[in-house]
Design a protein around this motif. Structure first.
Motif, PDB file in Angstrom:
ATOM      1  N   UNK A  64      83.727  54.040  -1.278  1.00  0.00           N
ATOM      2  CA  UNK A  64      83.885  52.910  -0.681  1.00  0.00           C
ATOM      3  C   UNK A  64      82.726  52.056   0.059  1.00  0.00           C
ATOM      4  N   UNK A  65      82.835  50.842   0.229  1.00  0.00           N
ATOM      5  CA  UNK A  65      81.607  50.302   0.802  1.00  0.00           C
ATOM      6  C   UNK A  65      82.195  49.143   1.872  1.00  0.00           C
ATOM      7  N   UNK A  66      81.422  48.729   2.408  1.00  0.00           N
ATOM      8  CA  UNK A  66      81.558  47.654   3.467  1.00  0.00           C
ATOM      9  C   UNK A  66      81.843  46.508   2.753  1.00  0.00           C
ATOM     10  N   UNK A  67      82.399  45.242   3.254  1.00  0.00           N
ATOM     11  CA  UNK A  67      82.751  44.070   2.784  1.00  0.00           C
ATOM     12  C   UNK A  67      81.463  43.577   2.100  1.00  0.00           C
ATOM     13  N   UNK A 103      76.588  48.264  -2.141  1.00  0.00           N
ATOM     14  CA  UNK A 103      76.738  49.764  -2.727  1.00  0.00           C
ATOM     15  C   UNK A 103      75.765  50.541  -3.494  1.00  0.00           C
ATOM     16  N   UNK A 104      74.749  49.717  -3.730  1.00  0.00           N
ATOM     17  CA  UNK A 104      73.668  50.482  -4.502  1.00  0.00           C
ATOM     18  C   UNK A 104      72.888  51.537  -3.645  1.00  0.00           C
ATOM     19  N   UNK A 105      72.873  51.124  -2.354  1.00  0.00           N
ATOM     20  CA  UNK A 105      72.011  52.172  -1.370  1.00  0.00           C
ATOM     21  C   UNK A 105      73.199  52.776  -0.642  1.00  0.00           C
ATOM     22  N   UNK A 106      74.381  52.516  -0.312  1.00  0.00           N
ATOM     23  CA  UNK A 106      75.200  53.050   0.456  1.00  0.00           C
ATOM     24  C   UNK A 106      76.433  53.006  -0.299  1.00  0.00           C
ATOM     25  N   UNK A 107      76.977  53.882  -1.111  1.00  0.00           N
ATOM     26  CA  UNK A 107      75.912  55.096  -1.546  1.00  0.00           C
ATOM     27  C   UNK A 107      76.259  55.335  -3.069  1.00  0.00           C
ATOM     28  N   UNK A 340      68.720  49.544   5.246  1.00  0.00           N
ATOM     29  CA  UNK A 340      68.707  49.082   3.937  1.00  0.00           C
ATOM     30  C   UNK A 340      70.441  48.861   3.505  1.00  0.00           C
ATOM     31  N   UNK A 341      71.176  49.652   4.248  1.00  0.00           N
ATOM     32  CA  UNK A 341      72.663  49.850   3.858  1.00  0.00           C
ATOM     33  C   UNK A 341      73.353  48.421   4.678  1.00  0.00           C
ATOM     34  N   UNK A 342      74.470  47.841   4.056  1.00  0.00           N
ATOM     35  CA  UNK A 342      75.397  47.146   4.450  1.00  0.00           C
ATOM     36  C   UNK A 342      74.763  45.695   4.899  1.00  0.00           C
ATOM     37  N   UNK A 343      73.438  45.312   4.078  1.00  0.00           N
ATOM     38  CA  UNK A 343      72.606  43.853   4.286  1.00  0.00           C
ATOM     39  C   UNK A 343      73.062  43.282   2.977  1.00  0.00           C
ATOM     40  N   UNK A 344      72.797  41.749   3.207  1.00  0.00           N
ATOM     41  CA  UNK A 344      73.163  40.825   2.163  1.00  0.00           C
ATOM     42  C   UNK A 344      72.300  41.073   0.817  1.00  0.00           C
TER      43      UNK A 344
END
Length: 370
Positions: A64-67, A103-107, A340-344
Motif C-alpha cells: 500500500x502507498x499514501x495518496x 511508491x518507488x521509494x516507499x516501498x 524521500x517517501x511520501x513526497x510529490x
C-alpha cells in the motif's frame, strides 16, 4: 524481467485506496516465477514460503502507498504526464539513474528487489516473502498476519535505511521509535461568562493537563552507539462554543514518540480533576536483540556495496515494530532515503535497488550463522 522493469510494473499499480490489484500482481508473479507455496489471506497480505529448516527468515514489505499527488497519476486525455500509462495508473519515469513515482521509494522498489532475491536465493532454512497491506494506516495487514499465526524467527524489513550514516551508504537499522497518539479530554460545566464562577472552565482544566505533559520525563535509550530519545508534543487543542460561554469541554491531542522498553507516564494526566486520557493509536517501537543477526545482515550489506554500512537507528515507526512485539528479531534495510517517501517527487536510486537485491539474496543464503 529486470529489477527496473519489475519496479516499474509494480509501482504503476494504484494502491493508495485499495491495494487489491497490487496484491494480485505479487501473487501472480510469485506463482509464475517461483515454486514457493503462496497464500493470500483475508486482509490481502501476500505470503510465500520456500525451503525448510528450524529457523525462518522473512523478507518483509508492504504494497500500500499514501495518496499520490495529481502529477503522479496518469491523465493522458488532459495532455498531462503519463504518456504510455493508462488513465489512473501511477506515472513511473526513469531519469538520472533514478525511478520517479509514488511508491518507488516507499516501498515497491524494495519489494521488487526482495521478489528477485527470493526467487534467486538457495536458502539453508525456510525463507519467506511477505508483503502486507495497510502499513500506511497503522499496520493493519501486519497485525492481521500476526494474529493469524505469522511468526518468522527473523525478518529483514525493506523500509528505508540509505544515507543514514553517510552519503550513498545503505545501513542496517537495528531500532526505531514508535508512535503513541492520544487525546486528553477536559470536562467542565458551562456558564455565562459574566458569571464565570458558576461554571467549571474546561479549557483551564485542559491547560493544567498540558502543563503536566510538559513536566513529564521523556525516556531515552542507547542503541548501536546512538541515543534514541522519546518526545512528547501537544499538537492540537479544541474547545469552547461561544465567546461569552464558559466552555464545558476541551480536547488536546498529544503526539508521543516512544522508544524500546520505556514510556512517558502520560496516564498521570488522568489524575487531574475532570480529565480523561485515551489512546488513539499505538505503533510499537523496535529493537533487534540478536547481535549475530544484525552483524550477519551488515556483513551481507558490506559485500554488496562500496561504502561501509553501520548499525543505526531510525526515527520512523514501521511494521517491524509489530513483528518485534510478537517475538520476531528484526532489522531494517532498504533503498529509501530520509525525506524521500511520501513526497510529490518521490524517487529511488536504481543502483541502490540493485544493492538491496544483492544484500537480500546474500542474507537469505548465508543465514543462519554457524
Amino acid at each position: 524481467m529486470t529489477l527496473v522493469e519489475l519496479t516499474r510494473d509494480l509501482a504503476a499499480i494504484p494502491s493508495h485506496e485499495d491495494a487489491t490489484a497490487a496484491g494480485d500482481f505479487l501473487e501472480d508473479w510469485l506463482r509464475t516465477e517461483t515454486d514457493a507455496a503462496v497464500t493470500r489471506d483475508e486482509a490481502g497480505n501476500v505470503i510465500a514460503r520456500t525451503g525448510t529448516g528450524a529457523e525462518t527468515l522473512a523478507l518483509v514489505g508492504h504494497h500500500d502507498v499514501v495518496e499520490p499527488a495529481a502529477s503522479q497519476v496518469a491523465n493522458p486525455d488532459a495532455g498531462a504526464a503519463g504518456a504510455g500509462h493508462d488513465a489512473g495508473e501511477y506515472v513511473v519515469e526513469e531519469r538520472d539513474g533514478r525511478l520517479y513515482g509514488r511508491g518507488t521509494a516507499d516501498m515497491k522498489g524494495a519489494l521488487a528487489a526482495a521478489l528477485l532475491a527470493f526467487r534467486e536465493a538457495d536458502p539453508a532454512e525456510e525463507l519467506v516473502f511477505a508483503s502486507f497491506v495497510g502499513e500506511e494506516v497503522g499496520g493493519v495487514g501486519a497485525r492481521h498476519a500476526i494474529d493469524d499465526g505469522f511468526a518468522p524467527d527473523y525478518a529483514v524489513v525493506g523500509e528505508g535505511s540509505t544515507n543514514y550514516s553517510g552519503r550513498d551508504v545503505t545501513d542496517v537499522a537495528v531500532a526505531h521509535k514508535g508512535r503513541r497518539g492520544s487525546t486528553i479530554t477536559a470536562r467542565g460545566t458551562a456558564a455565562h461568562a459574566s458569571e464565570a464562577d458558576a461554571g467549571e472552565n474546561a479549557i483551564y482544566r485542559a491547560t493544567a493537563a498540558v502543563d503536566r505533559v510538559r513536566d513529564l520525563e521523556v525516556p531515552a535509550v542507547d542503541v548501536a552507539g546512538e541515543t534514541l530519545e522519546g518526545r512528547l508534543t501537544v499538537t492540537e487543542i479544541e474547545g469552547g462554543s461561544a465567546m461569552n460561554v464558559v466552555p464545558a469541554r476541551c480536547t488536546v491531542t498529544v503526539d508521543e514518540r516512544t522508544v524500546p522498553g520505556e514510556r512517558a507516564a502520560l496516564e498521570r494526566v488522568a489524575d487531574l480533576e475532570g480529565i480523561e486520557w485515551t489512546v488513539d493509536q499505538d505503533l510499537p517501537p523496535m529493537r533487534c536483540e540478536d547481535r549475530a543477526f544484525a552483524d550477519a545482515v551488515r556483513a551481507a550489506a558490506d559485500a554488496a556495496q562500496a561504502g561501509e554500512p553501520e548499525l543505526v537507528t531510525k526515527p520512523h515507526a514501521t511494521d517491524a515494530g509489530w513483528l518485534a512485539e510478537a517475538g520476531t528479531e528484526c532489522v531494517i534495510y532498504g533503498p529509501s532515503e530520509p525525506g524521500e517517501a511520501h513526497t510529490d517527487d518521490e524517487s529511488v536510486s536504481i543502483d541502490v535497488l540493485e544493492r538491496c537485491r544483492e544484500t537480500y539474496r546474500r542474507v537469505a543464503e548465508q543465514w543462519p550463522v554457524e
